[in-house]
Design a protein around this motif. Sequence first.
Motif, PDB file in Angstrom:
ATOM      1  N   PHE A 135      11.913  -7.083  -8.807  1.00  0.00           N
ATOM      2  CA  PHE A 135      11.112  -7.532  -7.798  1.00  0.00           C
ATOM      3  C   PHE A 135       9.712  -6.565  -7.533  1.00  0.00           C
ATOM      4  N   ARG A 136      10.083  -5.087  -7.813  1.00  0.00           N
ATOM      5  CA  ARG A 136       8.866  -4.082  -7.658  1.00  0.00           C
ATOM      6  C   ARG A 136       8.568  -3.568  -8.910  1.00  0.00           C
ATOM      7  N   ALA A 137       9.142  -3.521  -9.930  1.00  0.00           N
ATOM      8  CA  ALA A 137       8.908  -2.860 -11.055  1.00  0.00           C
ATOM      9  C   ALA A 137       7.927  -3.760 -11.960  1.00  0.00           C
ATOM     10  N   SER A 138       6.948  -3.429 -12.423  1.00  0.00           N
ATOM     11  CA  SER A 138       5.896  -4.049 -13.160  1.00  0.00           C
ATOM     12  C   SER A 138       5.004  -3.309 -14.199  1.00  0.00           C
TER      13      SER A 138
ATOM     14  N   LEU B 200      21.469 -12.901  -9.526  1.00  0.00           N
ATOM     15  CA  LEU B 200      21.845 -14.302  -8.882  1.00  0.00           C
ATOM     16  C   LEU B 200      23.310 -14.250  -8.992  1.00  0.00           C
ATOM     17  N   LYS B 201      24.271 -13.491  -9.645  1.00  0.00           N
ATOM     18  CA  LYS B 201      25.641 -13.612  -9.434  1.00  0.00           C
ATOM     19  C   LYS B 201      26.072 -13.168  -8.092  1.00  0.00           C
ATOM     20  N   ASN B 202      25.115 -12.227  -7.614  1.00  0.00           N
ATOM     21  CA  ASN B 202      25.445 -11.933  -6.011  1.00  0.00           C
ATOM     22  C   ASN B 202      24.788 -12.521  -4.810  1.00  0.00           C
ATOM     23  N   GLY B 203      24.199 -13.809  -5.296  1.00  0.00           N
ATOM     24  CA  GLY B 203      23.687 -14.711  -4.236  1.00  0.00           C
ATOM     25  C   GLY B 203      22.130 -14.500  -4.491  1.00  0.00           C
ATOM     26  N   PRO B 204      21.522 -15.407  -3.545  1.00  0.00           N
ATOM     27  CA  PRO B 204      20.036 -15.420  -3.433  1.00  0.00           C
ATOM     28  C   PRO B 204      19.622 -14.120  -2.750  1.00  0.00           C
ATOM     29  N   LEU B 205      18.441 -13.564  -3.229  1.00  0.00           N
ATOM     30  CA  LEU B 205      17.916 -12.655  -2.683  1.00  0.00           C
ATOM     31  C   LEU B 205      16.241 -12.706  -2.669  1.00  0.00           C
ATOM     32  N   ASP B 206      15.774 -12.598  -1.357  1.00  0.00           N
ATOM     33  CA  ASP B 206      14.207 -12.811  -1.250  1.00  0.00           C
ATOM     34  C   ASP B 206      13.817 -11.274  -1.104  1.00  0.00           C
ATOM     35  N   LEU B 207      12.315 -11.199  -1.177  1.00  0.00           N
ATOM     36  CA  LEU B 207      11.498 -10.203  -1.201  1.00  0.00           C
ATOM     37  C   LEU B 207      11.769  -9.264   0.268  1.00  0.00           C
ATOM     38  N   ALA B 208      12.036  -9.737   1.249  1.00  0.00           N
ATOM     39  CA  ALA B 208      12.266  -9.014   2.724  1.00  0.00           C
ATOM     40  C   ALA B 208      13.494  -8.270   2.411  1.00  0.00           C
ATOM     41  N   ASN B 209      14.635  -8.886   2.046  1.00  0.00           N
ATOM     42  CA  ASN B 209      16.034  -8.063   1.984  1.00  0.00           C
ATOM     43  C   ASN B 209      15.912  -7.261   0.709  1.00  0.00           C
ATOM     44  N   VAL B 210      15.106  -7.114  -0.324  1.00  0.00           N
ATOM     45  CA  VAL B 210      14.784  -5.925  -1.258  1.00  0.00           C
ATOM     46  C   VAL B 210      14.265  -4.993  -0.712  1.00  0.00           C
ATOM     47  N   TYR B 211      13.328  -5.112   0.316  1.00  0.00           N
ATOM     48  CA  TYR B 211      12.622  -4.042   1.038  1.00  0.00           C
ATOM     49  C   TYR B 211      13.464  -3.650   2.005  1.00  0.00           C
ATOM     50  N   GLY B 212      14.793  -4.144   2.514  1.00  0.00           N
ATOM     51  CA  GLY B 212      15.509  -3.745   3.662  1.00  0.00           C
ATOM     52  C   GLY B 212      15.127  -4.161   4.741  1.00  0.00           C
ATOM     53  N   ILE B 213      14.510  -5.231   4.907  1.00  0.00           N
ATOM     54  CA  ILE B 213      13.812  -5.974   6.080  1.00  0.00           C
ATOM     55  C   ILE B 213      14.837  -6.918   6.509  1.00  0.00           C
ATOM     56  N   LYS B 214      16.043  -6.579   6.858  1.00  0.00           N
ATOM     57  CA  LYS B 214      16.982  -7.382   7.390  1.00  0.00           C
ATOM     58  C   LYS B 214      16.651  -7.996   8.613  1.00  0.00           C
ATOM     59  N   LYS B 215      17.201  -9.181   8.879  1.00  0.00           N
ATOM     60  CA  LYS B 215      17.140  -9.895  10.133  1.00  0.00           C
ATOM     61  C   LYS B 215      17.906  -9.310  11.033  1.00  0.00           C
ATOM     62  N   ILE B 216      17.343  -8.533  12.405  1.00  0.00           N
ATOM     63  CA  ILE B 216      18.154  -7.826  13.324  1.00  0.00           C
ATOM     64  C   ILE B 216      18.516  -8.954  14.368  1.00  0.00           C
TER      65      ILE B 216
ATOM     66  N   THR C 270       0.861  -1.375  -0.131  1.00  0.00           N
ATOM     67  CA  THR C 270      -0.005   0.095   0.041  1.00  0.00           C
ATOM     68  C   THR C 270       0.868   1.185   0.043  1.00  0.00           C
ATOM     69  N   TYR C 271       1.686   1.354   0.893  1.00  0.00           N
ATOM     70  CA  TYR C 271       2.395   2.689   1.147  1.00  0.00           C
ATOM     71  C   TYR C 271       3.571   2.719   0.133  1.00  0.00           C
ATOM     72  N   LEU C 272       4.502   1.677   0.080  1.00  0.00           N
ATOM     73  CA  LEU C 272       5.755   1.825  -0.613  1.00  0.00           C
ATOM     74  C   LEU C 272       5.398   1.805  -2.339  1.00  0.00           C
ATOM     75  N   GLU C 273       4.409   0.899  -2.732  1.00  0.00           N
ATOM     76  CA  GLU C 273       4.181   0.628  -4.148  1.00  0.00           C
ATOM     77  C   GLU C 273       3.311   1.346  -4.620  1.00  0.00           C
ATOM     78  N   THR C 274       1.961   1.350  -4.170  1.00  0.00           N
ATOM     79  CA  THR C 274       0.768   2.178  -4.495  1.00  0.00           C
ATOM     80  C   THR C 274       0.880   3.437  -4.314  1.00  0.00           C
ATOM     81  N   GLU C 275       1.023   3.850  -3.074  1.00  0.00           N
ATOM     82  CA  GLU C 275       1.213   5.443  -2.744  1.00  0.00           C
ATOM     83  C   GLU C 275       2.327   6.012  -2.787  1.00  0.00           C
ATOM     84  N   GLU C 276       3.626   5.041  -2.986  1.00  0.00           N
ATOM     85  CA  GLU C 276       4.953   5.486  -3.055  1.00  0.00           C
ATOM     86  C   GLU C 276       5.242   6.603  -2.192  1.00  0.00           C
TER      87      GLU C 276
END
Length: 380
Positions: A273-276, A291-307, A136-142
């Motif tokens: 992941f985000r542009a469509s 993929l050359k830089n290793g696997p990347l899931d959606l949480a990491n794309v949004y900066g939601i790292k495991k703290i 809602t906030y990041l994608e739709t409403e930017e």
Amino acid sequence: MRPIKYSKILILVFLQISISYSEDLNSASPDIVKVWAQNQSSFLIKNKQHIDDLINKVDKIKGIELIVAGPMHQHIESSFGHALLRFVETDGDAIQDSILSFVALIDEPVLNYKKGIMGGYPVIAQVGSFGEFIQTYLETEERPLDRYIIPTDAKIRKNIVETLKKWLSKPGGMGGYKFLSNNCAGVLVEFLKQSGLSTGFQAPVPSLLPAQMKSRYLTPYPVIRTFTIAPIFEKLAYEFNVKVEILKAGNWPREAINRFKSIPPSALAQLYFRASPIDEEVRSAMQSLILKNGPLDLANVYGIKKIPNVIYELCYSIDCAAKIVTILRDKTIFGEKSDLSRRVTEYARLNINSQMPWLDQVLRKYIQHSRLIQSADSLF
């Protein structure tokens, strides 16, 4: 002549807008009303399910975050941002974490700004998944999202959920939603206060809430920021000499593929992941480089790292303090070095041990262990 207060100016603006909306409100067609009623019913049912889910998983919650969504200037009621709470779980996908915010229950197809000012809409607790709010906030409403960790312990976290249950048991107990006072920030401040976290906050402005909470050491760590994808599009549009709208529509120039190697992998991942929509040939080229830089899931794309869990906890031991010192020196978590010497000095000089008991137990050892100050004697 006495100057008109800022709040009065806002009230006048809201009232003027509400007049322009009154005609649309009265002329809503039966079809529009029917669709709105169906959507409203679906929202309330889904919201109840999310609330029940949050209450049932209280023992799985390891941390609390304040989230502030950036302003959305197209809508005056969202010009100061939006405040939310994230309940971070011990396991599972971060995208599925629960998000709580307090919103107006709009009981008609068209928003009436006059009622919004005067408290004509009831306040309700809205709960959803982190992924839904991101969409809602990041994608739709930017609107960018700023996350602030609020260190708590299990007792405080249970108090927060118990307070929510208490509020929900009293229909209408949250009062009427008022854009300029009893809004998302104003209600959240009262909610935290009743949960045992007094912010001392007065101005009900979401964008000002983090600074006030930081001044009371409720959010002692640096902000974790997730940006919208708009700046990436703007930069690429400039480099490719095309309009942003062309890239957003998926019409990428062929030479773009040859220049992807010069784009940081994180930016490519954001686009992937985000542009469509994105042309399949372009998407394939992005994927191979990512993929050359290793696997990347959606949480990491949004900066939601495991703290690390210790960052979410109130600290009661020297071992805990030592871990915090190490983590704050690591740029990979918060993206910057925290000025520990300044923070520790402020803790001591403000003598806030009565508000945060754990400081009384670990402060001296914390200072000595971090070796940021040669002697703690001068601080006491």
